[in-house]
Motif scaffolding. Sequence first.
Motif, mmCIF file in Angstrom:
data_model
loop_
_atom_site.group_PDB
_atom_site.id
_atom_site.type_symbol
_atom_site.label_atom_id
_atom_site.label_comp_id
_atom_site.label_asym_id
_atom_site.label_seq_id
_atom_site.Cartn_x
_atom_site.Cartn_y
_atom_site.Cartn_z
ATOM 1 N N LEU A 1 0.822 -1.208 0.000
ATOM 2 C CA LEU A 1 0.000 0.000 0.000
ATOM 3 C C LEU A 1 0.859 1.263 0.000
ATOM 4 O O LEU A 1 0.550 2.233 -0.691
ATOM 5 C CB LEU A 1 -0.925 -0.015 1.218
ATOM 6 C CG LEU A 1 -1.877 1.183 1.350
ATOM 7 C CD1 LEU A 1 -2.805 1.254 0.128
ATOM 8 C CD2 LEU A 1 -2.676 1.094 2.643
ATOM 9 N N GLU A 2 1.961 1.259 0.796
ATOM 10 C CA GLU A 2 2.818 2.444 0.855
ATOM 11 C C GLU A 2 3.415 2.760 -0.509
ATOM 12 O O GLU A 2 3.507 3.925 -0.917
ATOM 13 C CB GLU A 2 3.943 2.236 1.873
ATOM 14 C CG GLU A 2 3.511 2.412 3.311
ATOM 15 C CD GLU A 2 4.714 2.358 4.243
ATOM 16 O OE1 GLU A 2 5.583 1.473 4.035
ATOM 17 O OE2 GLU A 2 4.789 3.187 5.148
ATOM 18 N N SER A 3 3.840 1.736 -1.232
ATOM 19 C CA SER A 3 4.404 1.934 -2.562
ATOM 20 C C SER A 3 3.360 2.513 -3.519
ATOM 21 O O SER A 3 3.647 3.413 -4.312
ATOM 22 C CB SER A 3 4.926 0.603 -3.110
ATOM 23 O OG SER A 3 5.455 0.769 -4.413
ATOM 24 N N LEU A 4 2.138 2.006 -3.429
ATOM 25 C CA LEU A 4 1.058 2.510 -4.274
ATOM 26 C C LEU A 4 0.758 3.979 -3.957
ATOM 27 O O LEU A 4 0.534 4.793 -4.875
ATOM 28 C CB LEU A 4 -0.195 1.661 -4.071
ATOM 29 C CG LEU A 4 -1.435 2.078 -4.889
ATOM 30 C CD1 LEU A 4 -1.138 1.973 -6.380
ATOM 31 C CD2 LEU A 4 -2.626 1.207 -4.510
#
Length: 465
Positions: free
Chosen positions: A281-284
């Motif tokens: 999620l953080e990468s997205l």
Amino acid sequence: MDVKVSEHGIEIIGVDPIPANARIMNSWKMMVFWSMASASALTPLIGYLLYPLGLIYMLIAITIAFFIGFIPVGIFSDMGRLIPVPAMILSRRTLGYASSSIMSLVFTFVNLGWFGLNDITGGLILSSVTSSPPVIWISFMALVQILLVMFGAKYLEKFYRYTAVLLVLSYAILAYLLFTIYHPDIALLLHPSSHVNWGSAIGLVLAFSILAWAYKVSTISRFARSRENGESMQKRIGYFIAPSIGIILPVYLMGSLGLISQAVTGNWNLAAVRFGGIGGLESLIAITASIGASLAIIHTNSMNLYPATADLLSAIEGLFKRNMKKYAQPISTMILGSLGAVLAYLGILNYASGFLNISGSIIFPFTFLLIADWFMVIRRSSRYMDLYSIPKTGVGNANIAGVLGLVTGIFLNLAPLEPLNDVFLYFPQDLFGSIMGMLVFIIITKVLQRVNVAPEEREADRTAE
């Protein structure tokens, strides 16, 4: 003269005066407009260019530049409110019709340079987050910006207002990731790493932001509500200061992020930084924020392309027949947007610092000359409509006072004035040359006024006798 602003949603007014029913922008909208115009993905570059100053001195340089620039910007804001035409039209009185047309072409290419710088920056951001060739995104963004500018100032203002929150949120996320992943030691970045040349630093900020925008401000403030007799001082100050505050706020914030990002990642372009060690999620979220930041390029580049169109039309509008005039603005926008994308393809970002210095050396003298003429003649003239007629005399096409003042300013800005090098350590050479050029303009104008008045006085004396 046609006073129709748009047709089928496409702005066609060109450089004609804006009619009263289209002048609806208030001071708050103007501030948001110029904040978004200034908030480019290229704006953090100032943090890289001023990196040796350290964070404290960079912020001081930006503050000094603001106090130098907010008065010229405010004057141009007033110009548009009082006389609803672009600055390049008013400059036909200052420089002469033909001379002003030449400068309009010069400024067209200056704005194209800015367009290219931002387009390549945006292309690199989207290329980085999608692992695809930059040329795809340079073309895509150029197309979006051309379409947006064709709809004109009314829709630009709405676009800026409704995307402001998304842009701020995107950079807030990127800043959060920068600090939580790289843990920058701010204490190490506060102080300069080399001798500080204040003149050069302040001049760079002026050319990068507030004075580079100054003459363009009236292109938008002509859509603002007209200044009326009896207007409250609070309201007048609001319109005067709104563009300057809007322009400088992103320079403070994004310049600081650019400096910090350069220190800890080796890349001033925060939106193009690849944050390692995160996934899922953080990468997205990081990718989404970088894409959201690309809105900054669309914001700023629209306000490079829009004035470039106005500048070009100021130079060539007389070439369009009456029945073709309504097509002049959209056609010019398409051509210039395409040319700006070509500059991005050719790698104008590699020449950013030199481009900023040269553009400031040309724009500043023009800005100061027009301000001087504004107070001497233009603001009291009710015959600005005459500026749309091509003069049949040499004097009307080349005002000797304006031309000599402009040439003097540009020469003194670019020439190596070694005896004044110690002065230029603290006072920007571009400001010195521009002020000298303005003084030349004022002196020659006053002399010519006296020369022209003398024969009239002698004739009056003979008549009286």
